[in-house]
Design a protein around this motif. Structure first.
Motif, short mmCIF file in Angstrom:
data_model
loop_
_atom_site.label_atom_id
_atom_site.label_comp_id
_atom_site.label_asym_id
_atom_site.label_seq_id
_atom_site.Cartn_x
_atom_site.Cartn_y
_atom_site.Cartn_z
N ILE A 399 55.37 40.67 27.02
CA ILE A 399 54.39 40.37 28.06
C ILE A 399 54.37 38.86 28.34
CG2 ILE A 399 51.91 40.36 28.63
CD1 ILE A 399 51.66 42.95 27.00
N GLY A 400 54.41 38.51 29.62
CA GLY A 400 54.40 37.12 30.04
C GLY A 400 55.77 36.59 30.39
N ARG A 401 56.81 37.22 29.89
CA ARG A 401 58.17 36.77 30.21
C ARG A 401 58.63 37.33 31.55
NH1 ARG A 401 61.03 37.30 24.22
NH2 ARG A 401 60.50 35.21 23.52
N ASP A 402 59.69 36.72 32.08
CA ASP A 402 60.29 37.23 33.31
C ASP A 402 60.77 38.65 33.10
OD1 ASP A 402 59.81 34.78 34.41
OD2 ASP A 402 61.91 34.17 34.58
N ALA A 403 60.65 39.45 34.14
CA ALA A 403 61.06 40.86 34.08
C ALA A 403 62.56 40.97 34.30
CB ALA A 403 60.29 41.67 35.12
N ASP A 404 63.31 40.50 33.31
CA ASP A 404 64.78 40.52 33.32
C ASP A 404 65.26 41.61 32.36
OD1 ASP A 404 64.46 38.24 34.86
OD2 ASP A 404 65.17 36.85 33.32
N PHE A 405 66.17 42.46 32.84
CA PHE A 405 66.61 43.59 32.01
C PHE A 405 68.09 43.86 32.21
CE2 PHE A 405 62.25 44.30 33.45
CZ PHE A 405 61.57 44.43 32.24
N VAL A 406 68.71 44.37 31.15
CA VAL A 406 70.03 44.98 31.25
C VAL A 406 69.88 46.44 30.79
CG1 VAL A 406 70.66 44.08 28.95
CG2 VAL A 406 72.44 44.96 30.48
N PRO A 479 56.55 18.63 40.49
CA PRO A 479 55.99 19.61 39.56
C PRO A 479 55.64 20.91 40.26
CG PRO A 479 54.37 17.92 40.10
CD PRO A 479 55.66 17.47 40.70
N THR A 480 55.70 22.00 39.51
CA THR A 480 55.36 23.32 40.06
C THR A 480 54.50 24.08 39.06
OG1 THR A 480 57.39 24.29 39.16
CG2 THR A 480 57.47 23.50 41.44
N LEU A 481 53.65 24.94 39.60
CA LEU A 481 52.86 25.84 38.77
C LEU A 481 53.62 27.14 38.57
CD1 LEU A 481 49.38 25.34 40.46
CD2 LEU A 481 49.93 24.76 38.09
N PRO A 482 53.51 27.74 37.40
CA PRO A 482 54.13 29.05 37.20
C PRO A 482 53.28 30.14 37.87
CG PRO A 482 52.91 28.44 35.25
CD PRO A 482 52.82 27.26 36.19
N GLU A 483 53.84 31.34 37.94
CA GLU A 483 53.05 32.47 38.42
C GLU A 483 51.79 32.62 37.57
OE1 GLU A 483 53.60 34.11 41.07
OE2 GLU A 483 55.71 33.74 41.55
N ILE A 484 50.71 33.06 38.19
CA ILE A 484 49.44 33.17 37.48
C ILE A 484 49.56 34.13 36.29
CG2 ILE A 484 48.47 35.04 38.88
CD1 ILE A 484 46.57 31.92 37.57
N GLU A 485 50.41 35.17 36.43
CA GLU A 485 50.60 36.11 35.32
C GLU A 485 51.23 35.42 34.11
OE1 GLU A 485 50.22 38.21 39.08
OE2 GLU A 485 51.62 36.66 38.46
N PHE A 486 52.09 34.47 34.38
CA PHE A 486 52.72 33.70 33.31
C PHE A 486 51.69 32.78 32.65
CE2 PHE A 486 55.79 30.10 32.18
CZ PHE A 486 56.19 30.70 31.00
N LEU A 487 50.88 32.12 33.46
CA LEU A 487 49.84 31.25 32.94
C LEU A 487 48.88 32.03 32.03
CD1 LEU A 487 48.54 28.31 33.32
CD2 LEU A 487 46.91 29.49 34.78
N ASN A 488 48.54 33.23 32.43
CA ASN A 488 47.62 34.05 31.63
C ASN A 488 48.18 34.38 30.26
OD1 ASN A 488 45.60 34.22 33.61
ND2 ASN A 488 46.53 36.01 34.57
N SER A 489 49.51 34.38 30.15
CA SER A 489 50.15 34.81 28.90
C SER A 489 50.28 33.69 27.87
CB SER A 489 51.55 35.37 29.20
OG SER A 489 52.46 34.32 29.52
N PHE A 490 49.97 32.45 28.24
CA PHE A 490 50.19 31.33 27.33
C PHE A 490 49.39 31.49 26.05
CE2 PHE A 490 51.24 28.03 30.87
CZ PHE A 490 52.50 28.57 30.97
N SER A 491 50.09 31.43 24.94
CA SER A 491 49.41 31.48 23.65
C SER A 491 49.09 30.08 23.13
CB SER A 491 50.28 32.22 22.62
OG SER A 491 51.54 31.58 22.48
#
Length: 649
Positions: A399-406, A479-491
C-alpha cells in the motif's frame, strides 16, 4: 465520475505479497496502491476490474538498477525508446540509467541537463538517472543531487572503456565522500549511494602482458578470463570497503563476479557494520566460462563470466543475503564492435544485452536450486529500489507504492529468439537458450503497457524518477507534490513534513496536527484542514506557524537557499535589475514590522513586484496585532492554494 477518481482493481489467486503467494484484490487510485483486500471481497460496481487472474503469478514490477541506455550521443547502441520497450516486455517497470556510455557522459550538472532534455516522449517505463564521479568533479556532486535529482553515482577503479569517463583513485573517492557526508549531515540525509566498478588495473595489466608473451589464443575464452583475474576485483573491493568504513558512506559493488570477495563483503556488513551492498548479474548467475563457445565474443563482459564453481558460490551468496541484488548490467553496442567475424575476445567491446530476459533467466536457475519464487521479488524489485532510494514508491506490492506489476507464468518455457527482442542491437548470447517463465502482462501505475505477443509498445507513460526527499525539498528547482494517496501512506513523519512544507513552510504545531489528520481525500482538503487547525491554535503557536514563512524582501540568494518556490513567487530572478533602495526600504520596513508585532510580515505576492509590496507593508504596520496575525495567516492559506496547482504535476 472523473477518470482520476476511478478505482481500479487487480484480482489474482497467486499474488506475491509480503514474501508469500496468496489470493488478493488490489485497489488502485491515481496509479497508487490504496488497499489490499481478500480475493473474495466484494467489488463495487463503479470499480474497474483491470485484471482477474486465477492461474498466473502477479508480482510487483521489476526494478533494474543497472542499465546502460546510452542516450544521448550513442543511440546507435541503444536509446530510451528501445531500452524502455524491452524493459516493459520483460516485466521491468523501473530502470536506472548509468552515467556512461552516453555522450556527453553524466559527470556534470550541465551534461545531466542534456540527458534530461533527451528523455521526453521516449519512456515506456519509469527511469532514474545516475551521475558519475570522475577525477576533479567533486564540486558537481551536490548540485547533481539537490538540483538535478540523480539517485546515485557510479565510478570506475579501472579504465571504463571510454576516455571521457576516467577512473578514480583513492583521493578522488575521498573527495566525493566528503561531499556525501555534507549532503547527509547538513542537508537532512540527502546523500545517495556511491556505486563502484571494482577492478584494479595492475593485476589485469600483468596478466595481459603474460598472455601476450605466451601467444595465448585471443579467440579462446579462457585467454580473456585469465586476463581479468579475480584478484583484480578482490583488491578493488577491499579498497571500497576500507573507504566506506572510514567515512560511513553508503557504497555498492556493481556486477560482482569474483566469489573470492564474498567473505570480505559479508564480514564488512555483519562484523564491522559497513554500509556496503553488492549486486550480481543475470549472466554471472546463468553462464559458465567452460561453456563459452570458441570465438563467440557476445559473451564478453567485464568483469568476465567465470567458472561453474564460481557461479555456484555467487548463488550461495545470493541465497544467504550477502549479495542482495540481481540486475542486468544491460550494456549493448553495435555488432561491429563485437568483432564477431574475428572472434578476438581481447579486442572486442565488452557488454551483454539482457534487459528483456531477466525474469526467465533468473527463474530458470533459481528453480533448479530450490530458491522460492517469492525471493525473486526481493532480489529484483525491493532491494534494487532500496539501493537508489526509491523503495517508498517502487518494489514489491505494498500500500502506497506505485501500482506496477508483472503478470507471468513460471511453468511455461520458451526458446530465446533474438530477432524478437525489443532492444536496438538484438544479437545476444542467450539466443537459442531454453528459459522458464513467460511474461504475460506488464502494468505501470495501473496502466497496461505490455501484453504477451506484442512486438511493439505504443504507450509512453514512463516518468523520470527522483527521490521523494529530493523533489519535495524546497530548494529543488522544480519541486512537485506526490499523489495524495502516496502522501497518506508515509510512515516517516519527515517525508510528510517535507511535502507539507512546500505548501506552507509548516512549523511543528501545524505539521504535527496535519500528520495526525491523515488520510486526506485531496490536497484541497488538506489545505482546508490546515486552515481549521490554524484557527484552533493559541497565539504563541500561531506566531510559530507564521514565522516559518521566509521573509519577503530578502536578497535573491537568501531566498533561493531556503525555497525555490518563494524565489519565483517573489520574482527574485529580476533582483539584479532592481533599485537597491527598494530592497533597503523593504528591509527597514520588515524590521519595524517584526519589532512591533513579534512575527514576520506575510502577503500573497501574486506576481506583484517588490516595489508594489512596499505600500502594502507600510499600510499593514498600522494594524493592531490580532488583526495582523489573522491577516498574515489567511495570506499563508492563499499562498498554499496558489502553489497547489503548480506543485501537482
Amino acid at each position: 465520475m472523473g477518470s482520476e477518481s476511478i478505482i481500479k482493481v487487480i484480482k489474482g489467486n497467486k499474488v506475491v505479497i509480503n514474501g508469500e503467494i496468496r489470493p488478493a484484490a488490489i485497489l488502485i487510485k491515481n496509479g497508487i496502491i490504496i488497499d489490499i483486500k481478500d480475493y473474495s471481497s466484494e467489488i463495487k460496481e463503479e470499480h474497474e476490474v483491470l485484471v482477474n487472474e486465477e492461474k498466473l503469478i502477479i508480482m510487483g514490477g521489476l526494478v533494474d538498477s543497472h542499465v546502460h541506455i546510452n542516450e544521448p550521443g550513442r543511440t546507435e547502441w541503444e536509446g530510451f525508446l528501445s531500452a524502455t520497450s524491452a524493459a516493459a516486455a520483460g516485466g521491468v517497470t523501473t530502470i536506472i540509467d548509468m552515467p556512461l556510455n552516453s555522450s556527453p557522459v553524466t559527470t556534470t550538472f550541465e551534461n545531466l541537463q542534456t540527458k534530461i532534455e533527451s528523455m521526453p516522449g521516449k519512456l515506456r517505463v519509469d527511469v532514474g538517472l545516475l551521475g558519475g564521479v570522475v577525477p576533479g568533479n567533486s564540486s558537481e556532486i551536490a548540485r547533481m543531487v539537490l538540483e538535478g535529482g540523480v539517485v546515485g553515482f557510479k565510478s570506475f577503479l579501472v579504465h571504463s572503456g571510454i576516455d571521457e569517463f576516467p577512473h578514480v583513485k583513492e583521493n578522488d573517492i575521498q573527495e566525493a565522500m566528503e561531499v556525501m557526508k555534507q549532503l547527509r549531515d547538513e542537508y537532512g540525509g540527502r546523500d545517495v549511494v556511491m556505486m563502484f566498478h571494482a577492478e584494479t588495473e595492475e593485476p589485469i595489466q600483468e596478466a595481459t602482458e603474460r598472455l601476450e608473451r605466451e601467444n595465448a589464443d585471443p579467440k579462446l575464452y579462457d585467454t580473456f578470463l585469465k586476463s581479468r583475474p579475480r584478484i583484480s576485483e578482490n583488491i578493488a573491493i577491499d579498497k571500497v570497503i576500507e573507504l566506506s568504513k572510514k567515512n560511513m558512506i553508503k557504497t555498492h559493488i556493481v556486477h560482482l563476479s569474483s566469489s573470492d570477495a564474498i567473505q570480505a563483503i559479508h564480514n564488512a556488513v555483519h562484523h564491522d557494520n559497513v554500509p556496503i551492498t553488492a549486486e550480481t548479474t543475470y549472466h554471472y548467475l546463468y553462464f559458465e566460462s567452460e561453456q563459452v563457445p570458441y570465438g563467440n565474443t557476445l559473451y564478453k563482459c567485464c568483469p568476465p563470466v567465470r567458472e561453474s564453481e564460481n557461479k555456484d558460490l555467487l548463488w550461495k551468496a545470493v541465497t544467504d543475503g550477502t549479495i542482495k541484488i540481481i540486475v542486468s548490467d544491460h550494456s549493448p553496442c553495435t555488432l561491429d564492435l563485437k568483432l564477431i567475424e574475428g572472434g578476438d575476445f581481447m579486442k572486442a567491446w565488452g557488454g551483454i544485452s539482457s534487459l528483456q530476459l531477466g525474469l526467465p533467466i533468473i527463474w530458470t536457475e533459481a528453480k533448479k536450486r530450490g530458491v522460492p519464487l517469492v525471493k525473486l521479488s526481493e532480489y529484483m524489485s525491493d532491494e534494487p529500489s532500496r539501493l537508489v532510494g526509491l523503495n517508498d514508491r517502487k518494489g514489491s506490492i505494498k500500500i502506497g507504492r506505485d501500482a506496477d506489476f508483472v503478470i507471468w507464468d513460471p511453468e511455461e518455457s520458451f526458446t530465446v529468439n533474438q530477432d524478437l527482442l525489443m532492444v536496438k542491437n538484438k544479437n545476444s548470447p542467450y539466443h537459442g537458450q531454453k528459459l522458464l517463465g513467460v511474461v504475460y502482462e506488464t502494468i505501470l501505475r495501473g496502466n497496461k503497457i505490455f501484453k504477451k505477443g506484442d512486438q511493439t509498445i505504443s504507450k509512453v507513460l514512463g516518468k523520470r524518477l527522483i527521490q521523494t526527499k529530493i523533489h519535495t525539498n524546497s530548494i529543488y528547482p522544480s519541486p512537485t507534490l506526490p499523489e495524495i494517496e502516496f502522501l497518506n501512506s508515509f510512515s516517516e513523519q519527515q517525508s510528510f513534513f517535507d511535502c507539507v512544507n512546500l505548501l506552507f513552510e509548516a512549523a511543528p504545531p501545524l505539521a504535527n496536527a496535519l500528520y495526525s489528520k491523515r488520510p486526506f481525500s485531496s490536497y484541497q482538503q488538506l489545505i482546508d484542514q490546515a486552515h481549521s487547525i490554524i484557527q484552533s491554535l493559541n497565539e504563541a503557536e500561531k506566531i510559530q506557524v507564521i514565522n516559518a514563512h521566509p521573509r519577503i524582501g530578502l536578497s535573491a540568494s537568501q531566498v533561493k537557499n531556503s525555497s525555490s518556490i518563494s524565489y519565483r513567487e517573489q520574482s527574485c530572478d529580476n533582483d539584479s535589475s532592481i533599485d537597491q533602495s527598494i530592497l533597503e526600504s523593504l528591509t527597514k520596513l520588515n524590521d519595524q514590522y517584526e519589532s512591533k508585532f513579534g512575527f514576520k510580515f506575510v502577503v500573497f505576492v501574486n506576481g506583484r513586484s517588490k516595489k508594489e509590496i512596499i505600500p502594502i507593508l507600510e499600510n499593514r504596520i498600522n494594524n493592531d496585532i490580532q488583526k495582523e496575525l489573522d491577516l498574515g495567516l489567511c495570506e499563508m492559506i492563499e499562498i498554499s492554494k496558489s502553489r497547489l496547482s503548480k506543485l501537482l504535476k
